[in-house]
Scaffold this motif. Structure first.
Motif, short mmCIF file in Angstrom:
data_model
loop_
_atom_site.label_atom_id
_atom_site.label_comp_id
_atom_site.label_asym_id
_atom_site.label_seq_id
_atom_site.Cartn_x
_atom_site.Cartn_y
_atom_site.Cartn_z
N HIS A 21 -7.44 9.02 13.63
CA HIS A 21 -8.22 9.52 12.49
C HIS A 21 -7.83 10.94 12.07
O HIS A 21 -8.22 11.38 10.99
N HIS A 22 -7.06 11.63 12.86
CA HIS A 22 -6.61 12.97 12.46
C HIS A 22 -5.44 12.87 11.48
O HIS A 22 -5.03 13.87 10.91
N GLU A 23 -4.90 11.66 11.31
CA GLU A 23 -3.75 11.46 10.44
C GLU A 23 -4.08 10.56 9.24
O GLU A 23 -3.18 10.01 8.63
N ILE A 24 -5.35 10.41 8.93
CA ILE A 24 -5.73 9.56 7.81
C ILE A 24 -5.21 10.18 6.51
O ILE A 24 -5.51 11.32 6.20
N HIS A 25 -4.38 9.45 5.77
CA HIS A 25 -3.86 9.95 4.50
C HIS A 25 -4.46 9.22 3.31
O HIS A 25 -4.37 9.69 2.19
N ALA A 26 -5.04 8.09 3.54
CA ALA A 26 -5.70 7.33 2.47
C ALA A 26 -6.94 6.69 3.08
O ALA A 26 -6.87 6.08 4.13
N TYR A 27 -8.03 6.81 2.40
CA TYR A 27 -9.28 6.30 2.95
C TYR A 27 -10.11 5.74 1.82
O TYR A 27 -10.36 6.42 0.83
N MET A 28 -10.49 4.49 1.94
CA MET A 28 -11.30 3.84 0.92
C MET A 28 -12.56 3.31 1.59
O MET A 28 -12.58 2.20 2.12
N PRO A 29 -13.61 4.13 1.62
CA PRO A 29 -14.85 3.67 2.25
C PRO A 29 -15.45 2.50 1.48
O PRO A 29 -15.22 2.33 0.29
N ILE A 43 -11.11 -5.97 -4.25
CA ILE A 43 -10.77 -4.58 -4.54
C ILE A 43 -10.76 -4.38 -6.05
O ILE A 43 -10.03 -5.05 -6.78
N GLN A 44 -11.56 -3.42 -6.51
CA GLN A 44 -11.73 -3.22 -7.94
C GLN A 44 -10.40 -2.94 -8.65
O GLN A 44 -10.16 -3.45 -9.74
N LEU A 45 -9.53 -2.14 -8.06
CA LEU A 45 -8.25 -1.85 -8.69
C LEU A 45 -7.45 -3.14 -8.93
O LEU A 45 -6.88 -3.34 -10.00
N CYS A 46 -7.43 -4.02 -7.95
CA CYS A 46 -6.72 -5.29 -8.09
C CYS A 46 -7.36 -6.16 -9.17
O CYS A 46 -6.67 -6.82 -9.95
N LEU A 48 -8.98 -5.11 -11.82
CA LEU A 48 -8.64 -4.54 -13.12
C LEU A 48 -7.19 -4.81 -13.49
O LEU A 48 -6.88 -5.10 -14.65
N MET A 49 -6.30 -4.71 -12.52
CA MET A 49 -4.89 -4.98 -12.81
C MET A 49 -4.69 -6.44 -13.20
O MET A 49 -3.88 -6.74 -14.08
N THR A 50 -5.41 -7.34 -12.56
CA THR A 50 -5.34 -8.76 -12.93
C THR A 50 -5.90 -8.97 -14.33
O THR A 50 -5.30 -9.67 -15.16
N GLN A 51 -7.03 -8.34 -14.61
CA GLN A 51 -7.68 -8.50 -15.90
C GLN A 51 -6.78 -7.99 -17.04
O GLN A 51 -6.73 -8.60 -18.11
N TYR A 52 -6.09 -6.89 -16.81
CA TYR A 52 -5.28 -6.27 -17.87
C TYR A 52 -3.78 -6.50 -17.67
O TYR A 52 -2.97 -5.76 -18.24
N TYR A 53 -3.41 -7.53 -16.94
CA TYR A 53 -2.00 -7.79 -16.64
C TYR A 53 -1.15 -7.88 -17.91
O TYR A 53 -0.08 -7.28 -18.00
N ASP A 54 -1.62 -8.64 -18.89
CA ASP A 54 -0.83 -8.83 -20.11
C ASP A 54 -0.58 -7.50 -20.83
O ASP A 54 0.53 -7.24 -21.30
N THR A 55 -1.59 -6.65 -20.90
CA THR A 55 -1.44 -5.34 -21.53
C THR A 55 -0.49 -4.46 -20.74
O THR A 55 0.38 -3.78 -21.31
N ILE A 56 -0.64 -4.45 -19.44
CA ILE A 56 0.24 -3.65 -18.57
C ILE A 56 1.68 -4.11 -18.74
O ILE A 56 2.60 -3.28 -18.87
#
Length: 70
Positions: A21-29, A43-46, A48-56
């Protein structure tokens, strides 16, 4: 946690000998129990990326088409 190291970590992270835990570089509680692989639909990011795939994809293709000096 990277932006604010003073944020408390969950007890199971601190107690896990395989997760220094002293080396945590990314943390998503809030993701729940840590597993090697997460269901991307949780995961909300995933989501959203799925929802907006065509636009991306269209924006990415436009960037590729606009390469003039690369």
């Amino acid at each position: 946690h990277t932006l604010d190291p003073s944020l408390a970590l969950e007890d199971d992270i601190i107690a896990d000998p395989w997760r220094p835990h002293h080396e945590i570089h990314a943390y998503m509680p809030g993701l729940g129990e840590r597993t090697p692989f997460l269901d991307p639909s949780r995961i909300q990011l995933c989501q959203l990326m799925t929802q907006y795939y065509d636009t991306i994809l269209l924006e990415y293709e436009a960037l590729l088409a606009d390469q003039t000096d690369r």
